[in-house]
Design a protein around this motif. Structure first.
Motif, PDB file in Angstrom:
ATOM      1  N   ASN A 154       0.825  -1.210   0.000  1.00 60.69           N
ATOM      2  CA  ASN A 154       0.000   0.000   0.000  1.00 60.69           C
ATOM      3  C   ASN A 154       0.859   1.258   0.000  1.00 60.69           C
ATOM      4  O   ASN A 154       0.537   2.248  -0.661  1.00 60.69           O
ATOM      5  N   GLN A 155       1.967   1.227   0.743  1.00 63.29           N
ATOM      6  CA  GLN A 155       2.876   2.375   0.764  1.00 63.29           C
ATOM      7  C   GLN A 155       3.471   2.622  -0.619  1.00 63.29           C
ATOM      8  O   GLN A 155       3.519   3.755  -1.103  1.00 63.29           O
ATOM      9  N   LEU A 185       2.884  -5.419 -15.442  1.00 64.70           N
ATOM     10  CA  LEU A 185       1.600  -4.965 -14.908  1.00 64.70           C
ATOM     11  C   LEU A 185       1.544  -3.446 -14.821  1.00 64.70           C
ATOM     12  O   LEU A 185       2.484  -2.792 -14.355  1.00 64.70           O
ATOM     13  N   SER A 186       0.442  -2.884 -15.265  1.00 68.98           N
ATOM     14  CA  SER A 186       0.206  -1.446 -15.121  1.00 68.98           C
ATOM     15  C   SER A 186      -0.177  -1.139 -13.678  1.00 68.98           C
ATOM     16  O   SER A 186      -0.353  -2.047 -12.854  1.00 68.98           O
ATOM     17  N   LEU A 187      -0.349   0.146 -13.386  1.00 67.46           N
ATOM     18  CA  LEU A 187      -0.748   0.520 -12.035  1.00 67.46           C
ATOM     19  C   LEU A 187      -2.122  -0.053 -11.699  1.00 67.46           C
ATOM     20  O   LEU A 187      -2.356  -0.518 -10.574  1.00 67.46           O
ATOM     21  N   LEU A 188      -3.027  -0.050 -12.674  1.00 64.29           N
ATOM     22  CA  LEU A 188      -4.351  -0.643 -12.462  1.00 64.29           C
ATOM     23  C   LEU A 188      -4.232  -2.145 -12.219  1.00 64.29           C
ATOM     24  O   LEU A 188      -4.849  -2.694 -11.302  1.00 64.29           O
ATOM     25  N   GLY A 189      -3.425  -2.815 -13.041  1.00 62.64           N
ATOM     26  CA  GLY A 189      -3.226  -4.257 -12.872  1.00 62.64           C
ATOM     27  C   GLY A 189      -2.586  -4.588 -11.544  1.00 62.64           C
ATOM     28  O   GLY A 189      -2.945  -5.593 -10.908  1.00 62.64           O
ATOM     29  N   LEU A 190      -1.674  -3.764 -11.095  1.00 61.24           N
ATOM     30  CA  LEU A 190      -1.022  -3.983  -9.811  1.00 61.24           C
ATOM     31  C   LEU A 190      -2.023  -3.838  -8.664  1.00 61.24           C
ATOM     32  O   LEU A 190      -1.982  -4.593  -7.696  1.00 61.24           O
ATOM     33  N   GLY A 191      -2.930  -2.864  -8.782  1.00 58.65           N
ATOM     34  CA  GLY A 191      -3.939  -2.680  -7.748  1.00 58.65           C
ATOM     35  C   GLY A 191      -4.845  -3.888  -7.627  1.00 58.65           C
ATOM     36  O   GLY A 191      -5.128  -4.367  -6.524  1.00 58.65           O
ATOM     37  N   LYS A 192      -5.287  -4.420  -8.780  1.00 54.86           N
ATOM     38  CA  LYS A 192      -6.129  -5.611  -8.762  1.00 54.86           C
ATOM     39  C   LYS A 192      -5.368  -6.818  -8.224  1.00 54.86           C
ATOM     40  O   LYS A 192      -5.884  -7.578  -7.386  1.00 54.86           O
ATOM     41  N   ALA A 193      -4.143  -7.007  -8.706  1.00 63.32           N
ATOM     42  CA  ALA A 193      -3.339  -8.158  -8.263  1.00 63.32           C
ATOM     43  C   ALA A 193      -3.045  -8.078  -6.771  1.00 63.32           C
ATOM     44  O   ALA A 193      -3.080  -9.093  -6.058  1.00 63.32           O
ATOM     45  N   GLY A 194      -2.764  -6.871  -6.280  1.00 62.65           N
ATOM     46  CA  GLY A 194      -2.492  -6.701  -4.855  1.00 62.65           C
ATOM     47  C   GLY A 194      -3.711  -7.017  -4.014  1.00 62.65           C
ATOM     48  O   GLY A 194      -3.612  -7.701  -2.985  1.00 62.65           O
ATOM     49  N   ALA A 195      -4.879  -6.526  -4.442  1.00 61.90           N
ATOM     50  CA  ALA A 195      -6.115  -6.790  -3.706  1.00 61.90           C
ATOM     51  C   ALA A 195      -6.425  -8.282  -3.672  1.00 61.90           C
ATOM     52  O   ALA A 195      -6.756  -8.849  -2.624  1.00 61.90           O
ATOM     53  N   LEU A 240       2.563   5.708  -3.605  1.00 58.62           N
ATOM     54  CA  LEU A 240       3.595   6.537  -4.250  1.00 58.62           C
ATOM     55  C   LEU A 240       3.722   6.229  -5.742  1.00 58.62           C
ATOM     56  O   LEU A 240       4.597   6.787  -6.415  1.00 58.62           O
ATOM     57  N   GLU A 241       2.867   5.332  -6.246  1.00 61.08           N
ATOM     58  CA  GLU A 241       2.891   4.893  -7.645  1.00 61.08           C
ATOM     59  C   GLU A 241       4.259   4.344  -8.035  1.00 61.08           C
ATOM     60  O   GLU A 241       4.737   4.534  -9.165  1.00 61.08           O
ATOM     61  N   HIS A 242       4.871   3.633  -7.102  1.00 55.10           N
ATOM     62  CA  HIS A 242       6.177   3.007  -7.323  1.00 55.10           C
ATOM     63  C   HIS A 242       5.940   1.608  -7.901  1.00 55.10           C
ATOM     64  O   HIS A 242       5.905   0.609  -7.175  1.00 55.10           O
ATOM     65  N   LYS A 243       5.777   1.550  -9.224  1.00 53.61           N
ATOM     66  CA  LYS A 243       5.404   0.289  -9.864  1.00 53.61           C
ATOM     67  C   LYS A 243       6.470  -0.793  -9.703  1.00 53.61           C
ATOM     68  O   LYS A 243       6.151  -1.970  -9.523  1.00 53.61           O
ATOM     69  N   GLY A 244       7.719  -0.411  -9.755  1.00 55.04           N
ATOM     70  CA  GLY A 244       8.798  -1.388  -9.611  1.00 55.04           C
ATOM     71  C   GLY A 244       8.764  -2.084  -8.264  1.00 55.04           C
ATOM     72  O   GLY A 244       8.918  -3.320  -8.181  1.00 55.04           O
ATOM     73  N   ARG A 245       8.557  -1.317  -7.224  1.00 53.68           N
ATOM     74  CA  ARG A 245       8.494  -1.883  -5.872  1.00 53.68           C
ATOM     75  C   ARG A 245       7.261  -2.768  -5.716  1.00 53.68           C
ATOM     76  O   ARG A 245       7.323  -3.848  -5.101  1.00 53.68           O
ATOM     77  N   CYS A 246       6.124  -2.339  -6.269  1.00 59.10           N
ATOM     78  CA  CYS A 246       4.894  -3.134  -6.197  1.00 59.10           C
ATOM     79  C   CYS A 246       5.079  -4.473  -6.908  1.00 59.10           C
ATOM     80  O   CYS A 246       4.670  -5.521  -6.398  1.00 59.10           O
ATOM     81  N   ARG A 247       5.693  -4.442  -8.083  1.00 56.17           N
ATOM     82  CA  ARG A 247       5.934  -5.686  -8.818  1.00 56.17           C
ATOM     83  C   ARG A 247       6.855  -6.614  -8.037  1.00 56.17           C
ATOM     84  O   ARG A 247       6.651  -7.830  -7.994  1.00 56.17           O
TER      85      ARG A 247
END
Length: 318
Positions: free
Chosen positions: A114-115, A140-150, A119-126
């Motif tokens: 979530n942090q 994964l895009s930011l939208l895809g990352l949000g869905k995958a994270g959830a 910050l829209e840090h896509k690399g860290r999210c991936r």
């Protein structure tokens, strides 16, 4: 206070439950040393030996079945043998539940993801998701990352906490750890990976059977409270649309309760897989991921309190 202490000391199942929860938060097992990590590594090594891509599908399914029963059967026999030898059953059951349950990993992942997502840090999210999903995360895009994270958070809490606690209530620590091992095999040999397309089918089918009751009960618990009517209606409409019925109910209930859009296409081994779109219409944002964390935490404690009450009731009837 005295009555609570007396209740815990006379109800070994309840004592083991709360003891394991306390141990899990105070003394978590480092992941590289965790029996589940070792189990997953062993599963991949065995698969390398017996999963031959050139064999026909039926032979690979048979190999997957035999490998599953060899690994799980060996552990089950050892656990029953130890169960006959231990002097203190409560400590044994508590230790098995402590090894099986994994609340902290999902909580930690949720906070860190979530942090980074905020910050829209896509690399860290991936990077955070890569160790928790079988799908490709690098594009994964930011939208895809949000869905995958959830989705990852929901299934992590559902399987590693709710499923474990459900099977503990059914069969004690042995059932809890065997469930967790079965779920780990299903992930290690997931048919979404091309090399396990047939070999992993027995493992995922067994996981489906073990998942369906606890995850559906948890999904019903999630629907209660605010926006209950919409959540329940959406669950009844879309719960069966997902590939696996247990996770499908969980994702549909949460998606409709929070009006979040979940599911959709995903990449596995660079191959696009079409998945149903379930839930509401809002793309998950940082706020929604925090709402998922809050919702899961409150419902997990509700589940634990309900299970504790049932253990007290059945202990009194015994």
């Amino acid at each position: 206070m005295e009555s609570l202490v007396a209740l815990l000391t006379t109800n070994s199942s309840l004592l083991a439950l709360w003891g394991a929860l306390l141990l899990h938060w105070v003394l978590p097992i480092p992941y590289p040393l965790h029996p589940i990590f070792i189990w997953q590594r062993l599963a991949l090594l065995i698969a390398e030996r017996v999963n031959h891509p050139k064999e026909n599908p039926s032979q690979r399914i048979l190999a997957g079945s035999l490998a599953w029963f060899l690994m799980s059967g060996t552990v089950l026999i050892l656990l029953f043998a130890f169960n006959q030898l231990v002097w203190y059953q409560t400590i044994f059951q508590m230790t098995l539940l402590w090894m099986a349950i994994d609340w902290q990993t999902s909580a930690k992942l949720g906070k860190q993801f979530n942090q980074a997502y905020n910050l829209e840090h896509k690399g860290r999210c991936r990077e955070l998701l890569a160790d928790h999903v079988n799908r490709n995360t690098e594009n994964l895009s930011l939208l895809g990352l949000g869905k995958a994270g959830a989705e990852t958070l929901l299934l992590g809490y559902g399987r590693n906490v709710i499923g474990v606690l459900f099977w503990y209530a059914i069969g004690g620590g042995i059932a809890a750890i065997m469930y967790r091992l079965a779920i780990s095999l299903a992930r290690s040999w997931s048919p979404s990976r091309e090399q396990f397309r047939f070999f992993g089918l027995p493992a995922i089918r067994i996981a489906l059977i073990l998942d369906i009751v606890p995850l559906r009960l948890f999904a019903l618990l999630i629907t209660l409270g605010q926006n209950a009517k919409n959540a329940f209606h959406g669950l009844m409409q879309q719960g069966e649309n997902w590939q696996l019925p247990g996770p499908g109910w969980l994702l549909a209930a949460t998606g409709h309760k929070l009006s979040l859009s979940l599911g959709g296409p995903a990449m596995y081994n660079q191959v696009k897989m079409e998945r149903p779109r379930i839930g509401g219409k809002i793309a998950p944002a940082s706020l929604h991921l925090a709402q998922i964390q809050q919702l899961m935490t409150s419902r997990l404690w509700c589940w634990i309190i309900i299970e504790s009450g049932l253990l007290i009731i059945f202990h009194g009837l015994a």
